[in-house]
Design a protein around this motif. Sequence first.
Motif, PDB file in Angstrom:
ATOM      1  N   TYR A 455       0.828  -1.203   0.000  1.00 60.28           N
ATOM      2  CA  TYR A 455       0.000   0.000   0.000  1.00 60.28           C
ATOM      3  C   TYR A 455       0.865   1.257   0.000  1.00 60.28           C
ATOM      4  O   TYR A 455       0.622   2.200  -0.777  1.00 60.28           O
ATOM      5  N   VAL A 456       1.898   1.268   0.858  1.00 63.74           N
ATOM      6  CA  VAL A 456       2.776   2.439   0.898  1.00 63.74           C
ATOM      7  C   VAL A 456       3.492   2.601  -0.442  1.00 63.74           C
ATOM      8  O   VAL A 456       3.566   3.705  -1.004  1.00 63.74           O
ATOM      9  N   GLY A 457       3.998   1.492  -0.971  1.00 62.26           N
ATOM     10  CA  GLY A 457       4.691   1.558  -2.254  1.00 62.26           C
ATOM     11  C   GLY A 457       3.797   2.047  -3.371  1.00 62.26           C
ATOM     12  O   GLY A 457       4.214   2.852  -4.219  1.00 62.26           O
ATOM     13  N   TYR A 458       2.556   1.606  -3.369  1.00 61.46           N
ATOM     14  CA  TYR A 458       1.637   2.006  -4.447  1.00 61.46           C
ATOM     15  C   TYR A 458       1.264   3.487  -4.335  1.00 61.46           C
ATOM     16  O   TYR A 458       1.144   4.179  -5.349  1.00 61.46           O
ATOM     17  N   ILE A 459       1.060   3.958  -3.099  1.00 61.38           N
ATOM     18  CA  ILE A 459       0.775   5.397  -2.936  1.00 61.38           C
ATOM     19  C   ILE A 459       1.948   6.234  -3.464  1.00 61.38           C
ATOM     20  O   ILE A 459       1.757   7.223  -4.177  1.00 61.38           O
ATOM     21  N   TYR A 460       3.171   5.831  -3.124  1.00 60.01           N
ATOM     22  CA  TYR A 460       4.340   6.546  -3.640  1.00 60.01           C
ATOM     23  C   TYR A 460       4.322   6.555  -5.171  1.00 60.01           C
ATOM     24  O   TYR A 460       4.594   7.589  -5.805  1.00 60.01           O
ATOM     25  N   ALA A 461       4.007   5.393  -5.760  1.00 61.75           N
ATOM     26  CA  ALA A 461       3.984   5.314  -7.230  1.00 61.75           C
ATOM     27  C   ALA A 461       2.905   6.225  -7.803  1.00 61.75           C
ATOM     28  O   ALA A 461       3.137   6.937  -8.798  1.00 61.75           O
ATOM     29  N   GLU A 462       1.730   6.209  -7.214  1.00 60.60           N
ATOM     30  CA  GLU A 462       0.637   7.059  -7.695  1.00 60.60           C
ATOM     31  C   GLU A 462       1.023   8.533  -7.612  1.00 60.60           C
ATOM     32  O   GLU A 462       0.685   9.325  -8.511  1.00 60.60           O
ATOM     33  N   LEU A 463       1.737   8.889  -6.558  1.00 58.39           N
ATOM     34  CA  LEU A 463       2.153  10.292  -6.389  1.00 58.39           C
ATOM     35  C   LEU A 463       3.418  10.615  -7.177  1.00 58.39           C
ATOM     36  O   LEU A 463       3.804  11.780  -7.286  1.00 58.39           O
ATOM     37  N   GLY A 464       4.081   9.566  -7.705  1.00 50.76           N
ATOM     38  CA  GLY A 464       5.310   9.787  -8.462  1.00 50.76           C
ATOM     39  C   GLY A 464       6.476  10.209  -7.592  1.00 50.76           C
ATOM     40  O   GLY A 464       7.387  10.898  -8.048  1.00 50.76           O
ATOM     41  N   ILE A 465       6.489   9.786  -6.322  1.00 51.11           N
ATOM     42  CA  ILE A 465       7.556  10.169  -5.386  1.00 51.11           C
ATOM     43  C   ILE A 465       8.193   8.920  -4.791  1.00 51.11           C
ATOM     44  O   ILE A 465       7.597   7.830  -4.788  1.00 51.11           O
ATOM     45  N   ASN A 466       9.402   9.078  -4.288  1.00 50.58           N
ATOM     46  CA  ASN A 466      10.096   8.001  -3.576  1.00 50.58           C
ATOM     47  C   ASN A 466      10.018   6.666  -4.330  1.00 50.58           C
ATOM     48  O   ASN A 466       9.757   5.612  -3.747  1.00 50.58           O
ATOM     49  N   LEU A 467      10.263   6.717  -5.642  1.00 50.05           N
ATOM     50  CA  LEU A 467      10.035   5.519  -6.462  1.00 50.05           C
ATOM     51  C   LEU A 467      10.997   4.381  -6.122  1.00 50.05           C
ATOM     52  O   LEU A 467      10.621   3.208  -6.203  1.00 50.05           O
ATOM     53  N   ASP A 468      12.239   4.717  -5.762  1.00 51.41           N
ATOM     54  CA  ASP A 468      13.161   3.649  -5.362  1.00 51.41           C
ATOM     55  C   ASP A 468      12.675   2.972  -4.078  1.00 51.41           C
ATOM     56  O   ASP A 468      12.736   1.741  -3.947  1.00 51.41           O
ATOM     57  N   GLU A 469      12.211   3.780  -3.124  1.00 55.19           N
ATOM     58  CA  GLU A 469      11.660   3.223  -1.886  1.00 55.19           C
ATOM     59  C   GLU A 469      10.395   2.432  -2.174  1.00 55.19           C
ATOM     60  O   GLU A 469      10.162   1.359  -1.576  1.00 55.19           O
ATOM     61  N   ALA A 470       9.569   2.935  -3.098  1.00 56.29           N
ATOM     62  CA  ALA A 470       8.364   2.213  -3.491  1.00 56.29           C
ATOM     63  C   ALA A 470       8.723   0.840  -4.055  1.00 56.29           C
ATOM     64  O   ALA A 470       8.104  -0.180  -3.709  1.00 56.29           O
ATOM     65  N   GLU A 471       9.741   0.809  -4.911  1.00 58.75           N
ATOM     66  CA  GLU A 471      10.183  -0.468  -5.495  1.00 58.75           C
ATOM     67  C   GLU A 471      10.658  -1.417  -4.402  1.00 58.75           C
ATOM     68  O   GLU A 471      10.326  -2.609  -4.397  1.00 58.75           O
ATOM     69  N   ARG A 472      11.433  -0.910  -3.453  1.00 62.62           N
ATOM     70  CA  ARG A 472      11.943  -1.745  -2.373  1.00 62.62           C
ATOM     71  C   ARG A 472      10.810  -2.327  -1.535  1.00 62.62           C
ATOM     72  O   ARG A 472      10.789  -3.526  -1.221  1.00 62.62           O
ATOM     73  N   LEU A 473       9.849  -1.492  -1.177  1.00 59.85           N
ATOM     74  CA  LEU A 473       8.730  -1.941  -0.339  1.00 59.85           C
ATOM     75  C   LEU A 473       7.901  -3.012  -1.047  1.00 59.85           C
ATOM     76  O   LEU A 473       7.512  -4.022  -0.441  1.00 59.85           O
ATOM     77  N   ILE A 474       7.638  -2.778  -2.332  1.00 62.81           N
ATOM     78  CA  ILE A 474       6.779  -3.728  -3.054  1.00 62.81           C
ATOM     79  C   ILE A 474       7.520  -5.040  -3.301  1.00 62.81           C
ATOM     80  O   ILE A 474       6.921  -6.127  -3.213  1.00 62.81           O
ATOM     81  N   LYS A 475       8.799  -4.980  -3.572  1.00 64.73           N
ATOM     82  CA  LYS A 475       9.565  -6.214  -3.714  1.00 64.73           C
ATOM     83  C   LYS A 475       9.583  -6.989  -2.390  1.00 64.73           C
ATOM     84  O   LYS A 475       9.537  -8.222  -2.379  1.00 64.73           O
ATOM     85  N   GLU A 476       9.667  -6.260  -1.290  1.00 65.96           N
ATOM     86  CA  GLU A 476       9.592  -6.905   0.026  1.00 65.96           C
ATOM     87  C   GLU A 476       8.232  -7.575   0.208  1.00 65.96           C
ATOM     88  O   GLU A 476       8.148  -8.703   0.717  1.00 65.96           O
TER      89      GLU A 476
END
Length: 564
Positions: A455-476
């Motif tokens: 959920y956190v990763g997807y919100i980041y992606a939707e907002l176009g921010i913290n994409l590296d962190e979003a990738e890390r969270l979703i891979k986790e």
Amino acid sequence: MKSRLLQLSIFLFIAFLFYPGCNLIKSIAPDDELPVKKTENRYYNYIEAYLNIKKNNLDKAIYHLNKTIKDDPENLYLQRELALLYLLQKDSLTALNIVENIIDKNPRDIDSLIMYGRIKQSLKQIDDAKEAYENVIAFDPSQKEIYLVLGDIYMAEGKLGKALKIYKQLVNKYPEFYAGHFFIGKIYAEQDKIVDAEIEFNKALDLEPGLEEARFELIKLYKSLGEDQKVINIYEEILRRNSNNIRAALELGLLYYKDGMIKDSDKLLEDLAAKSLSDSEVIRKVAELYLDEKKYDDAVIILEGMLKNSSYSSDLHYAAGIAYDGIKDKEMTTTHLKQVKPGSKFYQNAAIRISLLYRDEGKIGEAINFLENVIENIPDKPEPMLYLGSFYEEKEEFNKAEKVFKKALIIDPNNIELHFRLGVVYDKLDKKEAAIESMKTVINLDPHNANALNYVGYIYAELGINLDEAERLIKEALKYSPDDGYITDSLGWVYYKKGLYKDALKLLKKAADLVPDDPTIFEHLGDAYLKMNDKKKALMFYERSLLKREKDKADIEKKILELK
């Protein structure tokens, strides 16, 4: 009267837990029986070992016992006691090593072979355990309990012939031992040798008249033959011997009912109902024998019979509600569950089930009103508030949902599901930062929570921010839910936002395979194909997305119009 086989099973369990001997643990032997040479130092270490066991200080006990063994290295008794201490520390491998060393030097040492077999059983190394037990019986046929243990292993493996051989050895050695005949009877019953099974069960009863298990096995035999009168006779015999046998009373009450003996059935079930008011074992047995086994029709008969003169019993009404729910009778389910009073331990569960029935019938307003009344009765319970907030979500009354979830979190601040639902509500209220914080709280409480990580990763992606962190969270998240289509879609969407359209497309196609009818995934696929300049496929997936949507159609319709 307790079952004799149950008592025997408890004895065997305890014997095997502390076998062999265990004089060190239970008591110190007198001076003239102490299994070490009588020197002050040896006696001191032996006593210290014992005292530390009493204090549950096993490390020190092991230290002193090792010192004792050092002075008397040939003493098998002390070595077995040391192995036992390691077992109590759950260090099976060290214990096994000690016992193996004993057996290497003394291959016919019975106590060590038994301990070896037990350790191997605990390690699921069953073939080694069987070999050890076979050797015990070969070396010392008087080890009555080992026949039972070995026979039980063979029965669990489905090797009935080998089990039968062991039990026959047992009864040849101990013809008056009822347990041997009982288990031979069970094997014959499984082999459909009905007459032979009946003979063996009756032998067991001749030797041990109070053996209830043998009577229940005979009941199974006679039921399979349709001999109801014999079945009734045995049930009645069980109850004459032990009027507190709840299983026999329940089953006989049901049989009386099915055979048209309604007055007899009513009498038994009414007595059980009265007993249930002071003995929770009655309800537990109904659950174990009928509800857990999904024998809902039988449960309805029994519980309605019990409720004839105990209509005020919340526990019985709750059980009846579960039974009617099992046969999909929603009206009777609701009727009984509503009879469960606020003081009952089942009140909360009953209330939640009623609310879900209303929701399933499309009566979300009634579900909400009902739960609001329930919460007034049990204001300190967060669970009904979780469901109430979720129902407000369904009605898209997000502000009310937020208020309910926050109230519940005051009662239970570490409730993961409440934090997650509150985060979802914040997201729907477009409070993205608050949503992220709620989901981070979930992750702090449960670092492996794939949904919160996603959920956190997807919100980041939707907002176009913290994409590296979003990738890390979703891979986790995918580590914990590798085949989750929604999480796979999220990672694809992160790649899309990073401009990695080829990688995005690969993941989004996989997501669509995993979740073949989700409109958001279809839209994401359309977006990815469009970036790859495949307008035909983009249009196809946009149209699929539109077909699956019940609301929020404007944006997708605009995309379709632009491509046409």
